[in-house]
Design an enzyme around this catalytic site. Structure first.
Site, PDB file in Angstrom:
ATOM      1  N   ASP A   1       0.876  -1.173   0.000  1.00  0.00           N
ATOM      2  CA  ASP A   1       0.000   0.000   0.000  1.00  0.00           C
ATOM      3  C   ASP A   1       0.913   1.222   0.000  1.00  0.00           C
ATOM      4  O   ASP A   1       2.122   1.103   0.211  1.00  0.00           O
ATOM      5  CB  ASP A   1      -0.900   0.005   1.256  1.00  0.00           C
ATOM      6  CG  ASP A   1      -1.806   1.228   1.330  1.00  0.00           C
ATOM      7  OD1 ASP A   1      -2.369   1.614   0.291  1.00  0.00           O
ATOM      8  OD2 ASP A   1      -1.950   1.817   2.413  1.00  0.00           O
ATOM      9  N   SER A   2       0.301   2.404  -0.188  1.00  0.00           N
ATOM     10  CA  SER A   2       1.090   3.622  -0.075  1.00  0.00           C
ATOM     11  C   SER A   2       1.557   3.842   1.362  1.00  0.00           C
ATOM     12  O   SER A   2       2.570   4.491   1.588  1.00  0.00           O
ATOM     13  CB  SER A   2       0.255   4.818  -0.531  1.00  0.00           C
ATOM     14  OG  SER A   2      -0.904   4.924   0.262  1.00  0.00           O
TER      15      SER A   2
ATOM     16  N   TYR B   1      -1.015   8.490  -2.623  1.00  0.00           N
ATOM     17  CA  TYR B   1      -1.158   8.139  -4.044  1.00  0.00           C
ATOM     18  C   TYR B   1      -2.376   8.855  -4.659  1.00  0.00           C
ATOM     19  O   TYR B   1      -2.395   9.151  -5.852  1.00  0.00           O
ATOM     20  CB  TYR B   1      -1.393   6.630  -4.193  1.00  0.00           C
ATOM     21  CG  TYR B   1      -0.167   5.751  -4.125  1.00  0.00           C
ATOM     22  CD1 TYR B   1       1.090   6.254  -3.807  1.00  0.00           C
ATOM     23  CD2 TYR B   1      -0.271   4.386  -4.403  1.00  0.00           C
ATOM     24  CE1 TYR B   1       2.205   5.411  -3.752  1.00  0.00           C
ATOM     25  CE2 TYR B   1       0.835   3.543  -4.361  1.00  0.00           C
ATOM     26  CZ  TYR B   1       2.066   4.066  -4.031  1.00  0.00           C
ATOM     27  OH  TYR B   1       3.158   3.234  -3.989  1.00  0.00           O
ATOM     28  N   GLY B   2      -3.390   9.063  -3.825  1.00  0.00           N
ATOM     29  CA  GLY B   2      -4.698   9.513  -4.323  1.00  0.00           C
ATOM     30  C   GLY B   2      -4.693  10.697  -5.277  1.00  0.00           C
ATOM     31  O   GLY B   2      -5.392  10.674  -6.289  1.00  0.00           O
TER      32      GLY B   2
ATOM     33  N   CYS C   1      -4.419  -1.677  -1.785  1.00  0.00           N
ATOM     34  CA  CYS C   1      -4.581  -0.245  -2.015  1.00  0.00           C
ATOM     35  C   CYS C   1      -5.575  -0.092  -3.166  1.00  0.00           C
ATOM     36  O   CYS C   1      -5.346  -0.634  -4.254  1.00  0.00           O
ATOM     37  CB  CYS C   1      -3.219   0.333  -2.409  1.00  0.00           C
ATOM     38  SG  CYS C   1      -3.271   2.036  -2.977  1.00  0.00           S
ATOM     39  N   ASN C   2      -6.677   0.601  -2.897  1.00  0.00           N
ATOM     40  CA  ASN C   2      -7.687   0.734  -3.947  1.00  0.00           C
ATOM     41  C   ASN C   2      -7.167   1.560  -5.116  1.00  0.00           C
ATOM     42  O   ASN C   2      -7.501   1.292  -6.274  1.00  0.00           O
ATOM     43  CB  ASN C   2      -8.953   1.376  -3.394  1.00  0.00           C
ATOM     44  CG  ASN C   2      -9.558   0.561  -2.275  1.00  0.00           C
ATOM     45  OD1 ASN C   2      -8.974   0.461  -1.205  1.00  0.00           O
ATOM     46  ND2 ASN C   2     -10.699  -0.046  -2.517  1.00  0.00           N
TER      47      ASN C   2
ATOM     48  N   GLU D   1      -3.064   9.386   8.349  1.00  0.00           N
ATOM     49  CA  GLU D   1      -1.620   9.130   8.534  1.00  0.00           C
ATOM     50  C   GLU D   1      -0.981  10.213   9.412  1.00  0.00           C
ATOM     51  O   GLU D   1       0.218  10.155   9.686  1.00  0.00           O
ATOM     52  CB  GLU D   1      -0.915   9.075   7.169  1.00  0.00           C
ATOM     53  CG  GLU D   1      -1.321   7.899   6.304  1.00  0.00           C
ATOM     54  CD  GLU D   1      -0.292   6.771   6.284  1.00  0.00           C
ATOM     55  OE1 GLU D   1       0.829   6.952   6.798  1.00  0.00           O
ATOM     56  OE2 GLU D   1      -0.627   5.701   5.740  1.00  0.00           O
TER      57      GLU D   1
ATOM     58  N   CYS E   1     -11.118   2.847  -0.040  1.00  0.00           N
ATOM     59  CA  CYS E   1      -9.703   3.149   0.218  1.00  0.00           C
ATOM     60  C   CYS E   1      -9.346   2.372   1.461  1.00  0.00           C
ATOM     61  O   CYS E   1     -10.085   2.421   2.458  1.00  0.00           O
ATOM     62  CB  CYS E   1      -9.516   4.651   0.448  1.00  0.00           C
ATOM     63  SG  CYS E   1      -7.867   5.093   1.064  1.00  0.00           S
ATOM     64  N   THR E   2      -8.242   1.631   1.409  1.00  0.00           N
ATOM     65  CA  THR E   2      -7.930   0.737   2.534  1.00  0.00           C
ATOM     66  C   THR E   2      -7.603   1.505   3.816  1.00  0.00           C
ATOM     67  O   THR E   2      -7.564   0.916   4.892  1.00  0.00           O
ATOM     68  CB  THR E   2      -6.771  -0.220   2.172  1.00  0.00           C
ATOM     69  OG1 THR E   2      -5.680   0.548   1.646  1.00  0.00           O
ATOM     70  CG2 THR E   2      -7.214  -1.245   1.157  1.00  0.00           C
ATOM     71  N   HIS E   3      -7.375   2.805   3.710  1.00  0.00           N
ATOM     72  CA  HIS E   3      -7.175   3.603   4.928  1.00  0.00           C
ATOM     73  C   HIS E   3      -8.482   3.823   5.708  1.00  0.00           C
ATOM     74  O   HIS E   3      -8.450   4.015   6.921  1.00  0.00           O
ATOM     75  CB  HIS E   3      -6.606   4.984   4.582  1.00  0.00           C
ATOM     76  CG  HIS E   3      -5.122   4.999   4.361  1.00  0.00           C
ATOM     77  ND1 HIS E   3      -4.549   4.549   3.200  1.00  0.00           N
ATOM     78  CD2 HIS E   3      -4.101   5.414   5.155  1.00  0.00           C
ATOM     79  CE1 HIS E   3      -3.226   4.690   3.284  1.00  0.00           C
ATOM     80  NE2 HIS E   3      -2.943   5.216   4.456  1.00  0.00           N
TER      81      HIS E   3
HETATM   82  N1  DGL Z   1      -4.801   3.251   0.831  1.00  0.00           N
HETATM   83  C1  DGL Z   1      -4.756   3.633  -0.517  1.00  0.00           C
HETATM   84  C2  DGL Z   1      -6.042   3.357  -1.242  1.00  0.00           C
HETATM   85  O1  DGL Z   1      -6.636   2.379  -0.879  1.00  0.00           O
HETATM   86  C3  DGL Z   1      -3.995   4.847  -0.922  1.00  0.00           C
HETATM   87  C4  DGL Z   1      -4.357   6.130  -0.360  1.00  0.00           C
HETATM   88  C5  DGL Z   1      -3.415   7.210  -0.782  1.00  0.00           C
HETATM   89  O2  DGL Z   1      -2.195   6.999  -0.701  1.00  0.00           O
HETATM   90  O3  DGL Z   1      -3.904   8.258  -1.210  1.00  0.00           O
HETATM   91  O4  DGL Z   1      -6.448   4.040  -2.132  1.00  0.00           O
END
Ligand code: DGL
Length: 274
Positions: free
Chosen positions: A10-11, A42-43, A73-74, A152, A184-186
């Site tokens: 993941d990021s 990443y988003g 990571c989505n 984060e 989003c996995t976060h």
């Molecule tokens: N957790 C990631 C996702 O599922 C990335 C979020 C990010 O880095 O913006 O999209």
């Protein structure tokens, strides 16, 4: 018997929601988790760039001898899953398809909200997958650029996060959705805040347990499982600050984290350049 580890990436810390379910579902397997903290979030990045990062990390993990890669990571799944599956010699599991299926199953009024990063929303992957199952479902995507940096950050459960969730939820509540995909996995890391803002009548969908099940089924199908009588290990790599990752990681994973190893971004880049 296949003793190779499973790679998860993941990021940042979001993929720990998926790793956690994998550790519970597959306690006898070994895992190596890579968080790309140096390039988080990443988003807001273009899909092309995320596709490149995902390819670098997946290749790197393949080079570490993993037997399966989980794109936890989505954003990376949305940008790169078919490319990764084509490029790698080991199976690659993503996180979007299980959520699309769960959302179609959960909704009663066929109005589904999506909270995700800008990249995931821009990809249109959720709509595409949901509409292959039920083209009559209305999907309302909301990009939430504030959430990942807040989760984060120093105070993930603070007032600023609640405000950002309220802002993202407002159009979905106004539209009367009965199901919201946490795309989003976060986001499952702040599930109590989300559930309180949306209320009990809205079903929140996220894919960690489904993804773990898919990993388990894939290992069984390919006959690449480890010995079920052993207890597996897990280790962590980050392109960011290992101390910060360890601190945040143990809070979110709720399992002990020993050492976190630093990996230079240049090392990831060189894998694809080679
Ligand atoms: N957790 C990631 C996702 O599922 C990335 C979020 C990010 O880095 O913006 O999209």
């Amino acid at each position: 018997m296949d003793t190779r580890p499973i790679g998860v990436f993941d990021s940042g810390a979001g993929g720990l929601t998926v790793l956690h379910e994998c550790l519970v579902t597959l306690p006898h397997e070994d895992f190596v988790y890579l968080g790309d903290g140096a390039r988080l979030p990443y988003g807001p990045r273009p899909l092309e760039e995320i596709r490149r990062f995902a390819a670098e990390i997946a290749r790197f993990l393949e080079g570490q001898g993993v037997k399966l890669v989980v794109a936890a990571c989505n954003s990376a799944t949305a940008a790169a899953l078919p490319d990764l599956q084509r490029a790698l010699s080991v199976p690659v599991v993503g996180v979007i398809q299980p959520e699309a299926l769960a959302a179609v199953r959960a909704t009663r009024n066929r109005r589904v909200g999506l909270l995700a990063t800008e990249a995931t929303v821009a990809s249109g992957r959720y709509e595409a997958l949901i509409w292959t199952l039920d083209a009559g479902v209305t999907v309302m995507p909301v990009a939430c650029p504030k959430l990942v940096p807040l989760i984060e950050g120093d105070d993930p459960f603070g007032a600023a996060t609640v405000d950002a969730v309220r802002e993202a939820a407002a159009p979905l509540k106004a539209a009367g959705v009965d199901t919201v995909v946490l795309g989003c996995t976060h986001y499952p890391l702040i599930r109590p805040i989300l559930q309180r803002v949306f209320g009990r009548d809205v079903t929140l969908v996220f894919s960690a347990d489904e993804t773990a099940r898919e990993v388990s089924e894939t290992l069984a199908r390919k006959a690449i499982e480890n010995d079920p009588r052993r207890e597996g290990t897990y280790r962590f790599l980050t392109t960011g600050d290992p101390v910060a990752f360890r601190e945040m990681g143990s809070r979110f994973l709720q399992l002990p984290i020993a050492d976190v190893e630093h990996v230079e971004v240049a090392r990831l880049e060189s894998v694809v350049a080679a």
